[in-house]
Design an enzyme around this catalytic site. Structure first.
Site, PDB file in Angstrom:
ATOM      1  N   ASP A 111       8.035   6.594   9.214  1.00 13.15           N
ATOM      2  CA  ASP A 111       6.888   5.829   8.716  1.00 13.15           C
ATOM      3  C   ASP A 111       5.577   6.491   9.097  1.00 13.15           C
ATOM      4  OD1 ASP A 111       5.491   3.383   7.668  1.00 13.15           O
ATOM      5  OD2 ASP A 111       4.879   3.305   9.759  1.00 13.15           O
ATOM      6  N   HIS A 128       2.679 -10.526  13.250  1.00 18.90           N
ATOM      7  CA  HIS A 128       1.973  -9.360  12.717  1.00 18.90           C
ATOM      8  C   HIS A 128       0.916  -9.834  11.740  1.00 18.90           C
ATOM      9  CE1 HIS A 128       1.184  -5.283  11.323  1.00 18.90           C
ATOM     10  NE2 HIS A 128       1.091  -5.808  10.115  1.00 18.90           N
ATOM     11  N   SER A 178       6.613  -0.182   5.522  1.00 20.70           N
ATOM     12  CA  SER A 178       5.931   0.410   6.672  1.00 20.70           C
ATOM     13  C   SER A 178       5.808  -0.603   7.798  1.00 20.70           C
ATOM     14  CB  SER A 178       4.543   0.906   6.241  1.00 20.70           C
ATOM     15  OG  SER A 178       3.800   1.352   7.351  1.00 20.70           O
ATOM     16  N   LYS A 236       8.876  -1.053  11.423  1.00 24.67           N
ATOM     17  CA  LYS A 236       8.518  -1.049  12.846  1.00 24.67           C
ATOM     18  C   LYS A 236       8.851  -2.388  13.501  1.00 24.67           C
ATOM     19  CE  LYS A 236       4.205   0.328  12.063  1.00 24.67           C
ATOM     20  NZ  LYS A 236       4.124   0.853  10.688  1.00 24.67           N
ATOM     21  N   ARG A 263       0.518   8.949   2.517  1.00 27.80           N
ATOM     22  CA  ARG A 263       0.003   7.955   1.579  1.00 27.80           C
ATOM     23  C   ARG A 263      -1.511   7.856   1.662  1.00 27.80           C
ATOM     24  NH1 ARG A 263       2.446   3.107   3.889  1.00 27.80           N
ATOM     25  NH2 ARG A 263       1.161   1.977   2.399  1.00 27.80           N
TER      26      ARG A 263
END
Length: 447
Positions: free
Chosen positions: A177, A98, A199, A203, A184
């Site tokens: 989320d 990621h 967040s 996932k 947010r």
């Protein structure tokens, strides 16, 4: 505890807001209740907004962030890749990556097939871009026929047969989320590191991967502008992954300068294919190989040379199989923008700076990105860079080529690039900053 099973009378939202406002610690039960009640709609946006602001101002402990992340995971489904087996019947470990996002960050495209070429399943669930950082799915959708949406069964089948999948994350992963992220975004609490970390990691943990490598970027073109904030975010995410049983490491990487020589969609695919063919810009190759090495090591493959599989064509073979498996045509011509405009150098000398945010903003204004989630992107839009910091440039030579289907967008893109480049007319020595400036693993965590 889920939205369907929680007891509404067990806690009171105002009580929990006050507790965090006054620097208190939320218990696991309180956090699970708050997330379930908010997902269900019993706790209103204004109350969750107040709690998010209290978290931004006062922080959370590692234990609290872990409970918060677990509660968001529990709001939806979890994927399971344990059915992936070797011919001998052993379990195949999956590896994922990621990135926190940057300008020209096309690394997922060559990285997934590169790691897959070593026989490692890579379930890369990705998203679309918003703002100045492009989305992986937007880039791949420039390929004729390619489909982002896969069922869980199709995803598993492709992982088993091809080893690599890059696809859209389904709505069932951490739905809490999705709701909290939108809140947010409009309440000034996006920057809360506990909420950023939970967040991302909710996932990724729900995705079910065995190993995760994080590319946490710092600099002008990154979400985290300072290295100190990037390190804090990386440590928080590594801790979350480790505590959840996912082997997690993070590389801290520089994003003051764009990655590679392209920022857009189709042009980034083109550059990724160059890397898979054994060429491409040195910085893209360096980061792709470094992340691949981390992913391979995490699943127990040591002594492998990822760079060799870029040179010998195996990574390219995996790319072609991956694209074809999702109905894409790897041989199809990529879309080209209808209009182009070149910006030339005004002076001669050594380029000492190229601001990543300026380049990302220009690409966005040309149509390569979106301002709202429902906006369409132009496949051919973007910015080509003809030189990078450290290069010797000559007055009048091309610095940028702007690409778009809408000619009226060019003027505003030019404005974004005003002052984006510094040139030392004396042509003195230039020291290239380290692309990877730190690494964090579980052994680096102290609490």
């Amino acid at each position: 505890m889920t939205a369907a099973t929680y007891d509404r009378s067990a806690h009171d939202a105002v009580e929990l807001i006050r507790l965090k406002r006054d620097h208190g610690r939320l218990s696991q039960e309180q956090i699970r209740w708050m997330i379930a009640a908010y997902t269900d709609g019993y706790v209103g946006d204004e109350q969750m907004s107040a709690l998010a602001m209290a978290i931004l101002l006062n922080g959370m402990t590692r234990e609290e962030i872990g409970h918060w992340t677990a509660a968001m995971i529990a709001s939806g489904e979890r994927m399971d890749f344990s059915s992936l087996r070797t011919p001998e019947g052993g379990r195949r470990l999956t590896a994922d990556k990621h990135s926190t996002g940057g300008v020209g960050d096309k690394i997922t495209l060559p990285l997934a097939p590169l790691v897959a070429s070593f026989g490692v399943p890579v379930p890369q669930l990705s998203g679309r871009g918003l703002g100045h950082t492009g989305g992986t799915l937007d880039k791949l959708e420039a390929i004729a026929g390619w489909q982002a949406d896969l069922s869980n069964d199709a995803l598993l089948r492709q992982l088993d047969e091809v080893n690599a999948v890059i696809c859209a994350a389904g709505p069932g992963l951490a739905p809490a989320d999705k709701k909290l992220y939108a809140l947010r975004d409009v309440t000034g609490t996006v920057e809360a590191i506990p909420l950023i970390a939970s967040s991302i990691m909710s996932k990724k943990i729900a995705e079910g991967t065995d190993a995760l490598v994080l590319d946490v970027k710092a600099g002008s073109g990154a979400f985290m502008k300072s290295r100190a904030d990037a390190v804090e975010l990386a440590r928080t995410m590594v801790a979350l992954g480790t505590d959840a049983g996912v082997k997690t490491t993070a590389l801290l990487t520089d994003m003051d300068t764009p990655l590679g020589l392209t920022a857009g969609n189709a042009i980034e695919v083109e550059e990724s294919v160059e890397v898979l063919a054994g060429g491409g810009p040195a910085d893209v190759v360096e980061l792709t190989v470094a992340l691949a090495q981390e992913m391979l090591t995490a699943v127990g493959i040591t002594g492998a040379d990822p760079a060799e599989n870029l040179r010998n064509g195996r990574a390219m073979d995996s790319w072609r199989q991956m694209i074809a498996a999702q109905s894409g045509n790897p041989d199809a011509a990529l879309p080209q923008a209808a209009h182009s405009h070149t910006i030339n150098a005004g002076v001669s000398g050594t380029m000492t700076r190229m601001d990543a945010m300026s380049v990302g903003l220009a690409a966005w204004r040309l149509g390569a990105g979106r301002a709202r989630k429902q906006d369409a992107v132009q496949a051919g839009a973007g910015v080509r860079m003809h030189a990078k910091p450290g290069d010797r440039i000559t007055e009048g030579q091309p610095l940028f080529t702007l690409l778009t289907d809408d000619e009226h967008r060019i003027a505003r893109a030019q404005q974004a690039l005003e002052g984006a480049v510094d040139v030392d007319a004396e042509g003195g020595p230039y020291e290239t900053p380290e692309l990877v400036f730190d690494r964090i693993s579980a052994s680096d965590l102290t609490d």
